[in-house]
Design a protein around this motif. Structure first.
Motif, short mmCIF file in Angstrom:
data_model
loop_
_atom_site.label_atom_id
_atom_site.label_comp_id
_atom_site.label_asym_id
_atom_site.label_seq_id
_atom_site.Cartn_x
_atom_site.Cartn_y
_atom_site.Cartn_z
N VAL A 243 0.83 -1.20 0.00
CA VAL A 243 0.00 0.00 0.00
C VAL A 243 0.87 1.25 0.00
N LEU A 244 0.57 2.14 -0.93
CA LEU A 244 1.13 3.49 -0.94
C LEU A 244 0.06 4.39 -0.34
N ALA A 245 0.25 4.77 0.92
CA ALA A 245 -0.76 5.51 1.67
C ALA A 245 -0.58 7.01 1.45
N ILE A 246 -1.65 7.67 1.04
CA ILE A 246 -1.61 9.09 0.74
C ILE A 246 -2.47 9.85 1.76
N SER A 247 -1.86 10.84 2.41
CA SER A 247 -2.60 11.69 3.35
C SER A 247 -1.78 12.93 3.62
N ARG A 248 -2.40 13.90 4.25
CA ARG A 248 -1.67 15.11 4.62
C ARG A 248 -0.85 14.90 5.88
N HIS A 249 -1.34 14.03 6.77
CA HIS A 249 -0.68 13.83 8.05
C HIS A 249 -0.36 12.35 8.24
N LYS A 250 0.66 12.08 9.04
CA LYS A 250 1.22 10.72 9.14
C LYS A 250 1.00 10.08 10.51
N GLU A 251 0.73 10.87 11.54
CA GLU A 251 0.80 10.37 12.91
C GLU A 251 -0.02 9.11 13.13
N SER A 252 -1.27 9.09 12.67
CA SER A 252 -2.12 7.93 12.93
C SER A 252 -1.69 6.70 12.16
N LEU A 253 -0.84 6.88 11.14
CA LEU A 253 -0.33 5.75 10.37
C LEU A 253 0.93 5.14 10.98
N ASP A 254 1.54 5.82 11.93
CA ASP A 254 2.82 5.36 12.47
C ASP A 254 2.79 3.91 12.98
N PRO A 255 1.75 3.48 13.73
CA PRO A 255 1.74 2.08 14.18
C PRO A 255 1.72 1.09 13.02
N LEU A 256 0.98 1.39 11.97
CA LEU A 256 0.94 0.49 10.81
C LEU A 256 2.26 0.51 10.05
N LEU A 257 2.87 1.69 9.94
CA LEU A 257 4.16 1.77 9.27
C LEU A 257 5.22 0.96 10.01
N ALA A 258 5.14 0.95 11.33
CA ALA A 258 6.08 0.16 12.12
C ALA A 258 5.79 -1.34 12.00
N ARG A 259 4.52 -1.69 11.89
CA ARG A 259 4.14 -3.10 11.84
C ARG A 259 4.37 -3.71 10.47
N TYR A 260 4.19 -2.89 9.41
CA TYR A 260 4.31 -3.42 8.04
C TYR A 260 5.34 -2.60 7.24
N PRO A 261 6.59 -2.60 7.68
CA PRO A 261 7.58 -1.75 7.01
C PRO A 261 7.87 -2.14 5.56
N ASP A 262 7.64 -3.40 5.21
CA ASP A 262 7.91 -3.85 3.84
C ASP A 262 6.70 -3.73 2.93
N GLN A 263 5.54 -3.42 3.51
CA GLN A 263 4.31 -3.36 2.70
C GLN A 263 3.71 -1.97 2.60
N LEU A 264 4.03 -1.12 3.56
CA LEU A 264 3.35 0.17 3.65
C LEU A 264 4.34 1.31 3.51
N CYS A 265 3.98 2.25 2.64
CA CYS A 265 4.78 3.46 2.43
C CYS A 265 3.85 4.66 2.45
N TRP A 266 4.31 5.76 3.03
CA TRP A 266 3.47 6.96 3.16
C TRP A 266 4.00 8.09 2.30
N ILE A 267 3.08 8.78 1.63
CA ILE A 267 3.40 9.96 0.85
C ILE A 267 2.52 11.11 1.33
N ALA A 268 3.13 12.23 1.69
CA ALA A 268 2.36 13.42 2.06
C ALA A 268 1.88 14.11 0.79
N ALA A 269 0.58 14.39 0.71
CA ALA A 269 0.06 15.03 -0.50
C ALA A 269 -1.26 15.73 -0.22
N ASP A 270 -1.43 16.86 -0.89
CA ASP A 270 -2.71 17.56 -0.96
C ASP A 270 -3.29 17.25 -2.33
#
Length: 269
Positions: free
Chosen positions: A32-59
């Motif tokens: 999953v390439l997760a798109i959002s303006r803010h990252k904080e609530s995604l941090d637990p998932l990013l830590a749990r799935y480091p090889d599957q989840l990537c975050w991009i900040a975007a408006d």
């Protein structure tokens, strides 16, 4: 589509339904390439799935940020699924909204998913099988007082989904339109929740919505309407709208009172 083979761009990934879908996809083996303006609530998932989840900040209302999403998708080897879950809502009578509030809602709820879908379509068409998932609302089929602008955006998203499905009928890209009913997210103001409570409306947990969406994706569904009696009211509204008119008119005093109470409680500048 097998979820373990899904390479997903998911908007609105940091809150409510989007966050729940992100977690469900990762748990199913998707990337999953997760798109959002803010990252904080995604941090637990990013830590749990480091090889599957990537975050991009975007408006997503900004063309340069949509191009940034495209570049990130290309860099990860392409995508075979786009989930448009980003959105905003205001519970208010139309005359209580200013032009900027209406414009921002329409920009994020309908212009952004249309433009992002157009941007990513060439990548999606390269996949052996692909899907666009648009997260709409029951209010995309039933016009509801206090939500005129929101309903307009979701009616538009439903129409876009239907037209796009037909436009892509001779390709390998399918389109799924999802219509949740009231869901327990931070988008709901206290007044909106008070209205749900007063009307004894069922309110779903985001995790339940996400589970239903995952099953619909796996089953290659074309649409998903959640909740009973909401599905019945969608059908009734299409067949006997005057009957729905009369039913909703009874609630107008309550809707007006709560929306104006909400307005009076806003902090003054």
């Amino acid at each position: 589509m097998r979820l373990s083979e899904a390479r997903v761009v998911l908007t609105g990934a940091s809150g409510g339904i989007g966050l729940a879908i992100t977690g469900a996809l990762c748990a199913s083996g998707a990337h999953v390439l997760a798109i959002s303006r803010h990252k904080e609530s995604l941090d637990p998932l990013l830590a749990r799935y480091p090889d599957q989840l990537c975050w991009i900040a975007a408006d997503l209302t900004c063309i340069t940020d949509r191009r940034k999403v495209l570049a990130a998708a290309e860099a990860t080897g392409g995508v075979n699924m786009l989930i448009n879950a980003a959105g905003i809502n205001h519970f208010a009578m139309l005359e209580q909204l200013d032009d900027a509030e209406v414009a921002s809602m329409l920009a994020l709820n309908i212009s952004a998913p249309i433009c992002l879908t157009r941007t990513l379509l060439p990548l999606l068409k390269k996949a052996e099988a692909a899907m666009v998932v648009n997260v709409g609302s029951i209010y995309g089929s039933i016009g509801y007082p206090g939500y005129a602008s929101y309903c307009a955006s979701k009616f538009a998203l439903r129409g876009f989904s239907e037209a796009l499905r037909r436009e892509l009928a001779d390709t390998r890209v399918g389109v799924l339109y999802v219509a949740p009913r009231a869901t327990r997210t931070s988008m709901n103001s206290p007044a909106a929740q008070a209205l749900n409570d007063a009307l004894k409306a069922s309110v779903d947990d985001p995790q339940n919505v996400a589970s239903a969406v995952i099953h619909a994706i796996a089953g290659d569904r074309r649409d998903l309407y959640l909740g009973w009696p909401e599905r019945f009211f969608v059908r009734l509204n299409s067949l006997l709208p005057n009957l729905v008119d009369r039913g909703l008119r009874k609630h107008l005093p309550l809707i007006r009172r709560l929306s104006h109470q909400q307005e009076s409680e806003k902090p003054k500048p």
